[in-house]
Design a protein around this motif. Structure first.
Motif, PDB file in Angstrom:
ATOM      1  N   ALA A  94       0.842  -1.199   0.000  1.00 35.69           N
ATOM      2  CA  ALA A  94       0.000   0.000   0.000  1.00 35.69           C
ATOM      3  C   ALA A  94       0.878   1.250   0.000  1.00 35.69           C
ATOM      4  CB  ALA A  94      -0.937  -0.014   1.201  1.00 35.69           C
ATOM      5  N   LEU A  95       1.994   1.190   0.719  1.00 37.71           N
ATOM      6  CA  LEU A  95       2.911   2.329   0.765  1.00 37.71           C
ATOM      7  C   LEU A  95       3.420   2.659  -0.635  1.00 37.71           C
ATOM      8  CD1 LEU A  95       4.600   4.421   2.302  1.00 37.71           C
ATOM      9  CD2 LEU A  95       6.318   2.628   2.636  1.00 37.71           C
ATOM     10  N   ARG A 141       2.119   1.765  -3.547  1.00 36.39           N
ATOM     11  CA  ARG A 141       1.006   2.201  -4.405  1.00 36.39           C
ATOM     12  C   ARG A 141       0.642   3.655  -4.131  1.00 36.39           C
ATOM     13  NH1 ARG A 141      -1.312  -2.656  -2.706  1.00 36.39           N
ATOM     14  NH2 ARG A 141      -2.956  -1.451  -1.681  1.00 36.39           N
ATOM     15  N   SER A 142       0.817   4.109  -2.894  1.00 36.14           N
ATOM     16  CA  SER A 142       0.494   5.505  -2.575  1.00 36.14           C
ATOM     17  C   SER A 142       1.516   6.474  -3.178  1.00 36.14           C
ATOM     18  CB  SER A 142       0.414   5.710  -1.056  1.00 36.14           C
ATOM     19  OG  SER A 142       1.711   5.703  -0.477  1.00 36.14           O
ATOM     20  N   GLN A 143       2.668   5.944  -3.596  1.00 35.14           N
ATOM     21  CA  GLN A 143       3.739   6.789  -4.117  1.00 35.14           C
ATOM     22  C   GLN A 143       3.909   6.688  -5.633  1.00 35.14           C
ATOM     23  OE1 GLN A 143       7.020   5.226  -1.869  1.00 35.14           O
ATOM     24  NE2 GLN A 143       6.498   6.395  -0.042  1.00 35.14           N
ATOM     25  N   THR A 144       3.190   5.783  -6.281  1.00 40.73           N
ATOM     26  CA  THR A 144       3.382   5.582  -7.717  1.00 40.73           C
ATOM     27  C   THR A 144       2.066   5.205  -8.365  1.00 40.73           C
ATOM     28  OG1 THR A 144       4.851   4.548  -9.343  1.00 40.73           O
ATOM     29  CG2 THR A 144       3.963   3.106  -7.643  1.00 40.73           C
ATOM     30  N   GLU A 165       3.148  -5.520   6.061  1.00 37.49           N
ATOM     31  CA  GLU A 165       1.901  -4.759   6.163  1.00 37.49           C
ATOM     32  C   GLU A 165       0.854  -5.692   6.748  1.00 37.49           C
ATOM     33  OE1 GLU A 165       2.197  -1.377   2.687  1.00 37.49           O
ATOM     34  OE2 GLU A 165       0.907  -3.086   2.299  1.00 37.49           O
ATOM     35  N   GLY A 166       0.448  -5.409   7.967  1.00 36.95           N
ATOM     36  CA  GLY A 166      -0.441  -6.333   8.659  1.00 36.95           C
ATOM     37  C   GLY A 166       0.320  -7.621   8.926  1.00 36.95           C
ATOM     38  N   ARG A 213       4.786  -7.366   1.783  1.00 34.48           N
ATOM     39  CA  ARG A 213       4.340  -6.780   0.523  1.00 34.48           C
ATOM     40  C   ARG A 213       5.507  -6.062  -0.152  1.00 34.48           C
ATOM     41  NH1 ARG A 213      -1.339  -6.773  -0.246  1.00 34.48           N
ATOM     42  NH2 ARG A 213      -0.589  -6.230  -2.327  1.00 34.48           N
ATOM     43  N   LEU A 214       5.550  -6.165  -1.459  1.00 36.44           N
ATOM     44  CA  LEU A 214       6.640  -5.621  -2.259  1.00 36.44           C
ATOM     45  C   LEU A 214       6.699  -4.101  -2.173  1.00 36.44           C
ATOM     46  CD1 LEU A 214       8.806  -6.717  -4.240  1.00 36.44           C
ATOM     47  CD2 LEU A 214       7.211  -6.192  -6.084  1.00 36.44           C
TER      48      LEU A 214
END
Length: 105
Positions: A22-23, A25-28, A91-92, A96-97
């Motif tokens: 998620a991190l 995805r929030s940046q790209t 994450e949780g 995650r990649l």
């Protein structure tokens, strides 16, 4: 690597994008990933053959002081060897990649 190879086969990173943290995805965006890996698309690099192979790891997986898990290795394909480095964050309850580097040498 399968998800990455599948995205190359499909010609865009749309199916790969949801596998990212998620991190990240929030940046790209999908478009930025498409641009980052455009050389793979331009050269029509196909990597699904690695699904039948076992990777050879260059070092043991390690977790750094920031909690980032790094895995590095290669697939001894021909004519080029596929080298990879993956970085993951927890994450949780899932790793995650958060970073990927793939090179053909």
């Amino acid at each position: 690597m399968h998800d990455f190879a599948l995205a190359l086969e499909q010609g865009n990173m749309e199916s790969f994008y949801p596998t990212l943290s998620a991190l990240w995805r929030s940046q790209t965006s999908v478009e930025e990933l498409n641009h980052a890996f455009s050389i793979f698309f331009e050269k029509e690099i196909q990597l699904l053959m690695i699904d039948a192979m076992q990777p050879k790891f260059d070092a043991e997986a390690s977790i750094d002081e920031n909690g980032v898990l790094t895995i590095e290795g290669r697939y001894d394909t021909s004519p080029s060897v596929v080298h990879f480095s993956h970085r993951y964050i927890l994450e949780g309850t899932d790793w995650r990649l958060i970073g990927i580097n793939v090179q053909l040498k």
